[in-house]
Design a protein around this motif. Structure first.
Motif, PDB file in Angstrom:
ATOM      1  N   LYS A 146       0.829  -1.212   0.000  1.00 48.55           N
ATOM      2  CA  LYS A 146       0.000   0.000   0.000  1.00 48.55           C
ATOM      3  C   LYS A 146       0.859   1.256   0.000  1.00 48.55           C
ATOM      4  O   LYS A 146       0.524   2.256  -0.653  1.00 48.55           O
ATOM      5  CB  LYS A 146      -0.925  -0.003   1.212  1.00 48.55           C
ATOM      6  CG  LYS A 146      -2.043  -1.042   1.147  1.00 48.55           C
ATOM      7  CD  LYS A 146      -2.990  -0.896   2.329  1.00 48.55           C
ATOM      8  CE  LYS A 146      -4.128  -1.923   2.234  1.00 48.55           C
ATOM      9  NZ  LYS A 146      -5.075  -1.793   3.368  1.00 48.55           N
ATOM     10  N   ARG A 199       1.036   4.036  -3.037  1.00 48.60           N
ATOM     11  CA  ARG A 199       0.781   5.457  -2.801  1.00 48.60           C
ATOM     12  C   ARG A 199       1.936   6.327  -3.327  1.00 48.60           C
ATOM     13  O   ARG A 199       1.725   7.417  -3.860  1.00 48.60           O
ATOM     14  CB  ARG A 199       0.563   5.714  -1.310  1.00 48.60           C
ATOM     15  CG  ARG A 199      -0.787   5.205  -0.796  1.00 48.60           C
ATOM     16  CD  ARG A 199      -0.887   5.362   0.711  1.00 48.60           C
ATOM     17  NE  ARG A 199      -0.947   6.770   1.128  1.00 48.60           N
ATOM     18  CZ  ARG A 199      -2.067   7.473   1.246  1.00 48.60           C
ATOM     19  NH1 ARG A 199      -3.237   6.907   0.990  1.00 48.60           N
ATOM     20  NH2 ARG A 199      -2.037   8.733   1.652  1.00 48.60           N
ATOM     21  N   TYR A 237      -0.961  -3.104  -6.804  1.00 52.99           N
ATOM     22  CA  TYR A 237      -2.203  -3.586  -6.189  1.00 52.99           C
ATOM     23  C   TYR A 237      -2.592  -4.951  -6.735  1.00 52.99           C
ATOM     24  O   TYR A 237      -3.009  -5.856  -5.995  1.00 52.99           O
ATOM     25  CB  TYR A 237      -3.333  -2.589  -6.430  1.00 52.99           C
ATOM     26  CG  TYR A 237      -3.339  -1.419  -5.469  1.00 52.99           C
ATOM     27  CD1 TYR A 237      -3.378  -1.620  -4.092  1.00 52.99           C
ATOM     28  CD2 TYR A 237      -3.328  -0.106  -5.940  1.00 52.99           C
ATOM     29  CE1 TYR A 237      -3.388  -0.550  -3.209  1.00 52.99           C
ATOM     30  CE2 TYR A 237      -3.337   0.966  -5.067  1.00 52.99           C
ATOM     31  CZ  TYR A 237      -3.363   0.740  -3.698  1.00 52.99           C
ATOM     32  OH  TYR A 237      -3.378   1.792  -2.830  1.00 52.99           O
ATOM     33  N   SER A 275      -5.550  -7.105  -5.085  1.00 50.38           N
ATOM     34  CA  SER A 275      -6.385  -6.052  -4.484  1.00 50.38           C
ATOM     35  C   SER A 275      -7.067  -5.256  -5.591  1.00 50.38           C
ATOM     36  O   SER A 275      -6.788  -4.055  -5.807  1.00 50.38           O
ATOM     37  CB  SER A 275      -5.525  -5.136  -3.605  1.00 50.38           C
ATOM     38  OG  SER A 275      -4.911  -5.866  -2.579  1.00 50.38           O
ATOM     39  N   GLN A 314     -10.234  -4.361  -5.928  1.00 52.24           N
ATOM     40  CA  GLN A 314     -11.156  -3.334  -5.446  1.00 52.24           C
ATOM     41  C   GLN A 314     -10.407  -2.047  -5.099  1.00 52.24           C
ATOM     42  O   GLN A 314     -10.901  -0.946  -5.361  1.00 52.24           O
ATOM     43  CB  GLN A 314     -11.906  -3.861  -4.215  1.00 52.24           C
ATOM     44  CG  GLN A 314     -13.027  -2.941  -3.733  1.00 52.24           C
ATOM     45  CD  GLN A 314     -14.099  -2.713  -4.788  1.00 52.24           C
ATOM     46  OE1 GLN A 314     -14.454  -3.634  -5.527  1.00 52.24           O
ATOM     47  NE2 GLN A 314     -14.581  -1.481  -4.885  1.00 52.24           N
ATOM     48  N   GLU A 315      -9.202  -2.165  -4.552  1.00 50.56           N
ATOM     49  CA  GLU A 315      -8.429  -0.971  -4.192  1.00 50.56           C
ATOM     50  C   GLU A 315      -7.992  -0.211  -5.435  1.00 50.56           C
ATOM     51  O   GLU A 315      -7.932   1.023  -5.428  1.00 50.56           O
ATOM     52  CB  GLU A 315      -7.219  -1.367  -3.350  1.00 50.56           C
ATOM     53  CG  GLU A 315      -7.588  -1.844  -1.947  1.00 50.56           C
ATOM     54  CD  GLU A 315      -6.373  -2.188  -1.123  1.00 50.56           C
ATOM     55  OE1 GLU A 315      -5.882  -1.305  -0.402  1.00 50.56           O
ATOM     56  OE2 GLU A 315      -5.907  -3.343  -1.202  1.00 50.56           O
ATOM     57  N   GLU A 336     -11.064   1.655  -6.682  1.00 54.48           N
ATOM     58  CA  GLU A 336     -11.312   2.821  -5.822  1.00 54.48           C
ATOM     59  C   GLU A 336     -10.307   3.928  -6.102  1.00 54.48           C
ATOM     60  O   GLU A 336     -10.641   5.123  -6.079  1.00 54.48           O
ATOM     61  CB  GLU A 336     -11.236   2.403  -4.354  1.00 54.48           C
ATOM     62  CG  GLU A 336     -12.403   1.519  -3.901  1.00 54.48           C
ATOM     63  CD  GLU A 336     -12.244   1.058  -2.460  1.00 54.48           C
ATOM     64  OE1 GLU A 336     -11.215   1.430  -1.836  1.00 54.48           O
ATOM     65  OE2 GLU A 336     -13.125   0.320  -1.975  1.00 54.48           O
ATOM     66  N   MET A 337      -9.051   3.552  -6.388  1.00 51.27           N
ATOM     67  CA  MET A 337      -8.031   4.549  -6.707  1.00 51.27           C
ATOM     68  C   MET A 337      -8.422   5.331  -7.967  1.00 51.27           C
ATOM     69  O   MET A 337      -8.375   6.569  -7.989  1.00 51.27           O
ATOM     70  CB  MET A 337      -6.675   3.861  -6.925  1.00 51.27           C
ATOM     71  CG  MET A 337      -5.551   4.806  -7.348  1.00 51.27           C
ATOM     72  SD  MET A 337      -4.051   3.935  -7.838  1.00 51.27           S
ATOM     73  CE  MET A 337      -4.525   3.316  -9.462  1.00 51.27           C
TER      74      MET A 337
END
Length: 731
Positions: free
Chosen positions: A680, A684, A699, A704, A706-707, A710-711
């Motif tokens: 993570k 970022r 990700y 991941s 879904q992350e 969302e990003m």
């Protein structure tokens, strides 16, 4: 060796005023004497009294004179002094490096019994002997004590080996115990004929003596090697203290009105009885210490008298300026008569020094020969090197480089890094001019870290080779159309400046192997010390490259004369120009030099301090904050990056990094290790660099999905989010 009275440091007093301990700092600059009135008197390296301070009891309610100082020991860095007392405590005083610093107690080690002896073999390893038979280890860093071993008889003496790998303890029941730091084991090796108040651990075994007037030499296994019965001399009394010289080849035993010398014979492989120095009315000798340079022994007695005893085999004069004092065959003190500055030549292999030369433009370097080694000492930095060397008498020395000595012999050049006892590397070349050889050995930290040992030299008049001395591999070869007449590497060995006979100046980048023409008609060129900034002269123009990655970005300053030198200190950098009637200083932009060097060395904290100081002077540094932020992110230093964005007043990135740092700290607590490597956090950081595909890849490696969606949604990148969602549903 001859013992000779030299002078008096402290006069004797009426009555008994026993000098219980004397210690000399390892750097030879301070002497501490414990007097009977519970004071510590300090002397400098010239044995001139400089200071005095009173010791303290562990508890003042018992009275200010309810104890006795029994032992002293300086720390290996010479800035601290340990004081052992009979009121069951060891105080460690921080004296500092200069005489102006305030003396403060930095450690207190409370013990279970009175302290009898101290030794300080390593910075964080203070060894304490107690009357209850314990030998304890005290850590000055943690301020804690632990017991190394315990016996039933009190400790009366401690002695460490010259290599500081082991020590011995003498006990009231006459036992001698040897402890090894390497194996962390102790062994009772023998029982001496009397309590060994005089106990020494040399390179050749153990010397012990006491009240029976006998000196016995033991092996480290406890076997008796030699025995000297000094009681046959009716004038001899019991031995009270002893000291070993820094080389471990000589020992002095103190008794009544006498100092007895013992010397190790390499030829016989045994100890020989040496000179006896008799001093009338000296009475009982109670304390002895040998200065680290081996030139002087300090002797204290029962009545408060402290004498200095000269120890010398012979003396000689070099160039009518340098006095050489042989304190042993393998150790020589060289003193500049004009400045009284001293340096010590010592053969770590115990070989006899046969020839000494003082060399260099300012007589900065001392060269000494032994049968099979060569010793080189820098008098200013006090760095010494001893290398294997078979001298043919034809070698030449180039000593213009402060960090590297070059020895030329039969077309072969050997490089010596001062302070290391090995040849750093060697090359063969017929172009032996010092202007055509540039060696850089660990002068500045590099981005990759580790040892840096590079040399650039001429293979022939047109070909330059850059070699890694550690591996012996050739890093680069540069073929130039014209004859090269000058070259020099920068301090990190990453860039090379060279000039040809047509006065054209070129810069070669070792990593990219790209060469660029800097200027033509170059009459002077130099790297600015401790930086990658280049200063050159072309006609009446002074040319400065603050960033050598861009050779076309040059700052030109009109001058009227010839450049003489480039000088730099902590505050400014100046180019000295010899004009018609005087020397004129042209100041360079210190901000550009300091910041650029810090970034190049990846010393980001130093860059932050510099920019903060520049802001106080209202200098415009926004572009530098931006560059620092980029480098900090690239190196993964989130705190520095956050500070850089704060300097740019980029509040959004500051808050984003604050959240990222918190995320990294939480990850480190949960899974351990480096929290910045958590997926993570890496995602970022990629997002900050606007590298969206890299963040997506990070990700997806962790499944991941879904992350990632969302990003993209937060970034309003709806098409990428929809495509990723479709791909996920299809799969």
């Amino acid at each position: 060796m001859k013992l000779k009275y030299l002078g008096t440091l402290l006069d004797s007093l009426d009555g008994i005023a026993k000098i219980r301990a004397i210690a000399v700092a390892p750097n030879n600059r301070k002497v501490a004497i414990a007097t009977a009135d519970l004071n510590i008197v300090l002397f400098d390296d010239k044995l001139q009294k400089k200071d005095k301070f009173a010791t303290k009891p562990v508890d003042s309610k018992y009275g200010k004179k309810s104890y006795i100082v029994t032992s002293l020991a300086f720390s290996p860095d010479s800035t601290k002094l340990a004081i052992g007392q009979t009121d069951n405590i060891v105080f460690v005083y921080k004296l500092g490096e200069t005489w102006d610093e305030k003396k403060v107690i930095c450690n207190k080690f409370t013990q279970s019994a009175p302290v009898t002896s101290l030794i300080w073999p390593e910075e964080n390893r203070l060894i304490i002997g107690l009357t209850d038979g314990k030998v304890r280890y005290a850590s000055v860093h943690s301020n804690k004590c632990s017991t190394i071993y315990k016996t039933d008889a009190g400790i009366i003496s401690l002695a460490q080996s010259p290599n500081r790998r082991s020590f011995v303890s003498g006990h009231e029941d006459s036992a001698i115990i040897l402890f090894s730091f390497e194996t962390r084991t102790q062994s009772k090796i023998c029982v001496h004929t009397t309590p060994p108040y005089c106990l020494l651990l040399s390179n050749f075994g153990i010397l012990a003596a006491g009240a029976d007037k006998r000196i016995v030499s033991y092996s480290e296994q406890g076997r008796i090697l030699q025995e000297f019965d000094c009681g046959r001399d009716p004038k001899e009394r019991s031995f009270n203290c002893a000291i070993l010289d820094p080389t471990g080849y000589n020992a002095i035993f103190g008794s009544f009105d006498r100092l007895k010398l013992m010397s190790w014979s390499q030829r016989r492989g045994a100890w020989d009885e040496g000179q006896i120095l008799t001093i009338k009315n000296l009475y009982v000798v109670t304390a002895l210490t040998w200065k680290p340079d081996g030139s002087t022994v300090l002797c204290g007695n029962l009545s408060g008298l402290v004498l200095s005893i000269d120890c010398a085999l012979k003396r000689a004069l070099i160039k009518n300026q340098f006095e050489t004092t042989f304190v042993s065959p393998s150790q020589v003190v060289v003193r500049d008569i004009n400045s009284d500055a001293r340096c010590v030549l010592r053969s770590d292999k115990g070989l006899s020094i046969t020839d000494i030369r003082v060399m260099g433009r300012t007589s900065r370097y001392v060269i000494a020969y032994t049968a099979s080694t060569l010793i080189m000492v820098d008098r200013e930095t006090e760095k010494s090197s001893e290398i294997p060397w078979e001298s043919g008498g034809n070698e030449k020395f180039y000593l213009d480089n402060e960090n590297v000595g070059m020895i030329i012999n039969a077309g072969e050049i050997s490089f010596i890094e001062y302070g290391r006892n090995e040849i750093a590397g060697w090359i063969r070349t017929e172009r032996l001019s010092p202007h055509l050889i540039s060696a850089r050995l660990n002068e500045r930290s590099t981005k990759s870290g580790g040892d840096l040992r590079r040399v650039a030299y001429m293979l022939d008049v047109h070909t330059i080779a850059i070699v890694d001395l550690t591996s012996g591999n050739t890093i680069s070869q540069i073929n130039h159309g014209n004859v090269v007449d000058w070259l020099e590497l920068n301090e990190t060995g990453s860039k090379l400046l060279f000039r040809d006979v047509r006065s054209s100046l070129f810069l070669f980048d070792v990593e990219t192997e790209k060469s660029s023409n800097m200027i033509n008609f170059c009459s002077y060129v130099q790297w600015v010390p401790k930086s990658d900034v280049v200063v050159a002269q072309s006609g009446d123009q002074l040319c400065v490259w603050y960033n050598t990655d861009f050779a076309d970005q040059v700052t030109q300053i009109p001058i009227q004369g010839d450049v003489d030198a480039v000088l730099r200190d902590n505050n400014r950098t100046e180019v000295i120009v010899q004009e018609a009637n005087a020397k004129v200083a042209y100041e360079l932009d210190s901000a550009m030099i300091e910041f650029g060097t810090a970034i190049e060395d990846l010393d980001l904290s130093r860059a932050v301090v510099f920019l903060e100081e520049s802001e106080k002077d209202r200098v415009e540094v926004s572009s530098m904050w931006k560059q620092l932020a980029e480098v900090a992110l690239e190196q993964g230093n989130l705190l520095i990056a956050q500070r850089a964005f704060a300097g740019l007043k980029d509040i959004s990135r500051v808050k984003f990094l604050e959240e990222t740092i918190q995320l990294a700290e939480d990850a480190a607590k949960q899974i351990g290790g480096d929290g910045t490597q958590h997926y993570k956090v890496r995602a970022r950081l990629a997002l900050m660099k606007k590298n969206f595909k890299e963040a997506e890849r990070i990700y997806l490696e962790q499944n991941s999905v879904q992350e990632v969606i969302e990003m993209y949604q937060k970034l309003h990148k709806w098409e990428e989010a929809i495509e990723l969602a479709k791909a996920t549903v299809t799969s």
